[in-house]
Scaffold this motif. Structure first.
Motif, PDB file in Angstrom:
ATOM      1  N   ASN A   9       0.800  -1.099  -0.022  1.00  0.00           N
ATOM      2  CA  ASN A   9      -0.025  -0.115   0.128  1.00  0.00           C
ATOM      3  C   ASN A   9       0.756   1.314  -0.229  1.00  0.00           C
ATOM      4  O   ASN A   9       0.581   2.243  -0.525  1.00  0.00           O
ATOM      5  CB  ASN A   9      -0.899  -0.026   1.059  1.00  0.00           C
ATOM      6  N   LEU A  10       2.135   1.034   0.649  1.00  0.00           N
ATOM      7  CA  LEU A  10       2.920   2.394   0.662  1.00  0.00           C
ATOM      8  C   LEU A  10       3.324   2.888  -0.777  1.00  0.00           C
ATOM      9  O   LEU A  10       3.549   4.150  -0.914  1.00  0.00           O
ATOM     10  CB  LEU A  10       4.148   2.260   1.472  1.00  0.00           C
ATOM     11  N   LYS A  11       3.413   1.955  -1.468  1.00  0.00           N
ATOM     12  CA  LYS A  11       4.021   2.290  -3.024  1.00  0.00           C
ATOM     13  C   LYS A  11       2.973   3.112  -3.621  1.00  0.00           C
ATOM     14  O   LYS A  11       3.257   3.789  -4.539  1.00  0.00           O
ATOM     15  CB  LYS A  11       4.162   0.996  -3.837  1.00  0.00           C
ATOM     16  N   LYS A  12       1.732   3.042  -3.085  1.00  0.00           N
ATOM     17  CA  LYS A  12       0.462   3.803  -3.900  1.00  0.00           C
ATOM     18  C   LYS A  12       0.209   5.198  -3.341  1.00  0.00           C
ATOM     19  O   LYS A  12      -0.515   5.758  -3.768  1.00  0.00           O
ATOM     20  CB  LYS A  12      -0.677   3.004  -3.858  1.00  0.00           C
ATOM     21  N   ILE A  15       0.270   9.110   6.855  1.00  0.00           N
ATOM     22  CA  ILE A  15      -0.472   9.689   8.087  1.00  0.00           C
ATOM     23  C   ILE A  15      -0.090   8.781   9.271  1.00  0.00           C
ATOM     24  O   ILE A  15      -1.022   7.684   9.174  1.00  0.00           O
ATOM     25  CB  ILE A  15      -1.986  10.219   7.895  1.00  0.00           C
ATOM     26  N   GLU A  16       0.798   9.223  10.216  1.00  0.00           N
ATOM     27  CA  GLU A  16       0.730   8.530  11.370  1.00  0.00           C
ATOM     28  C   GLU A  16       0.216   8.991  12.558  1.00  0.00           C
ATOM     29  O   GLU A  16       0.357  10.066  12.932  1.00  0.00           O
ATOM     30  CB  GLU A  16       2.217   8.323  11.712  1.00  0.00           C
ATOM     31  N   ARG A  34      -2.039  11.412  -2.303  1.00  0.00           N
ATOM     32  CA  ARG A  34      -2.719  10.105  -1.838  1.00  0.00           C
ATOM     33  C   ARG A  34      -1.772   9.759  -0.348  1.00  0.00           C
ATOM     34  O   ARG A  34      -0.732   9.911  -0.410  1.00  0.00           O
ATOM     35  CB  ARG A  34      -2.777   9.071  -2.697  1.00  0.00           C
ATOM     36  N   ALA A  35      -2.632   9.591   0.691  1.00  0.00           N
ATOM     37  CA  ALA A  35      -2.149   9.036   1.885  1.00  0.00           C
ATOM     38  C   ALA A  35      -2.850   7.715   2.303  1.00  0.00           C
ATOM     39  O   ALA A  35      -3.752   7.592   2.177  1.00  0.00           O
ATOM     40  CB  ALA A  35      -2.118  10.244   2.869  1.00  0.00           C
ATOM     41  N   MET A  36      -1.938   7.188   3.148  1.00  0.00           N
ATOM     42  CA  MET A  36      -2.448   5.966   3.942  1.00  0.00           C
ATOM     43  C   MET A  36      -2.391   6.141   5.392  1.00  0.00           C
ATOM     44  O   MET A  36      -1.157   6.961   5.727  1.00  0.00           O
ATOM     45  CB  MET A  36      -1.878   4.710   3.719  1.00  0.00           C
ATOM     46  N   VAL A  37      -3.082   5.956   6.174  1.00  0.00           N
ATOM     47  CA  VAL A  37      -3.125   6.014   7.744  1.00  0.00           C
ATOM     48  C   VAL A  37      -2.680   5.060   8.412  1.00  0.00           C
ATOM     49  O   VAL A  37      -3.002   3.661   7.928  1.00  0.00           O
ATOM     50  CB  VAL A  37      -4.490   6.207   8.191  1.00  0.00           C
ATOM     51  N   CYS A  38      -1.750   5.000   9.401  1.00  0.00           N
ATOM     52  CA  CYS A  38      -1.170   3.792  10.061  1.00  0.00           C
ATOM     53  C   CYS A  38      -1.004   4.294  11.559  1.00  0.00           C
ATOM     54  O   CYS A  38      -0.918   5.165  11.874  1.00  0.00           O
ATOM     55  CB  CYS A  38      -0.206   3.266   9.551  1.00  0.00           C
TER      56      CYS A  38
END
Ligand SMILES: Nc1nc2c(ncn2[C@@H]2O[C@H](COP(=O)(O)OP(=O)(O)O)[C@@H](O)[C@H]2O)c(=O)[nH]1
Ligand SMILES: [Mg+2]
Length: 281
Positions: free
Chosen positions: A21-24, A29-30, A123-127
């Protein structure tokens, strides 16, 4: 101590999924808990996200010490890392979020402009570790949950993006990470704030840990909340509370009741808004 909750297979799979997912995404967002920004971080995240810009959200600021939250925000800010302290439940924070995201990704936006492209949505991912507020945060923006497909059997789950305004998109599934369980203090703090199950920790340990911290950092609460004197040790200070409150059983101090009620007071903010860690100077 609490390792029982985590299975190596589960961790490996979660990590692999996150790497995919990080590649995308353009940035990460931590989410960390404002009451313990260090204990609620994941030790592997630095290595996982490498040089991607990072937005740290300190959640539950409504439950944290205001002055220490300011100090933490300053301490964690770097060139490639922005920090916002937020209350996910009572605050409307989308403008702040969009502004911070645009600032964080300014290089990417400028690059697209130089190439004559119209900048696309970031684009961001939450972790974050369990219980920091990942779902609460994502659900704030995912207003059309019913319309999402992919959860039905036979339908391949594809990545779903949730729009925040015109310029930001969030991946709908957060990356769940594990805390630094090898550190005993981390386990105690997480348990104290209800982030890991009570079954895996000892109430006495929690109460004594909390009492010791408060004796050194917020000694005034023993008088103002409990009307007792501070004793030499946390154990004796707690005994003073038991006597004052009449936590007795057959003429002896009812220690189970004492420890449980002290921890409950802390969780219900009866001793005020407390942050359990200070940034390193
Ligand atoms: N007071 C307060 N509670 C919050 C905040 N964010 C999340 N919570 C609560 O924290 C708990 C865990 O949140 P959740 O979103 O399920 O965490 P997740 O495990 O990271 O997905 C829930 O009870 C939320 O209501 C916040 O900013 N302030
Ligand atoms: Mg969740």
């Amino acid at each position: 101590m609490a390792n029982v909750q985590w299975f190596p297979g589960h961790m490996t799979k979660a990590k692999r999924q996150m790497e995919e997912n990080l590649k995308k995404v353009d940035f990460v967002i931590e989410i960390r808990d404002a009451r313990m920004p260090d204990a609620s971080k994941n030790p592997m995240l630095d290595q996982l996200i490498q040089n991607k810009p990072r937005l740290i959200l300190l959640s539950k600021k409504d439950k944290a010490d205001k002055e220490l939250t300011k100090q933490w925000v300053n301490a964690l800010e770097t060139e490639n890392q922005k920090v916002l302290a937020l209350d996910f439940i009572h605050e409307n924070f989308s403008k702040q979020l969009i502004k911070a995201s645009n600032e964080l990704c300014i290089n990417l936006i400028e690059k697209q402009k130089r190439r004559g492209m119209k900048p696309r949505a970031l684009r961001a991912m939450v972790c974050g570790i369990p219980n920091v507020g990942k779902s609460t945060f994502i659900n704030t923006f995912a207003k059309r949950k019913a319309a999402q497909t992919g959860d039905r059997p036979g339908v391949t789950k594809s990545l779903q993006w949730i729009k925040v305004g015109q310029t930001l998109e969030l991946l709908d599934t957060p990356g769940v990470l594990w805390p630094k369980f090898e550190d005993q203090q981390v386990g105690l703090k997480l348990a104290l704030l209800g982030s890991i199950k009570d079954q895996v920790v000892n109430m006495d340990d929690l109460a004594l840990f909390a009492c010791e911290y408060l004796m050194s950092e917020k000694p005034e609460i023993f008088d103002s909340v409990y009307h007792v004197e501070i004793a030499n040790t946390p154990y004796e200070t707690l005994q003073n509370i038991a006597i004052k409150r009449g936590y007795l059983l057959k003429g002896e101090i009812d220690e189970n009741r004492l420890m449980l009620s002290f921890v409950k007071d802390i969780r219900e903010n009866k001793c005020g808004l407390i942050t359990w860690e200070k940034p390193h100077a």
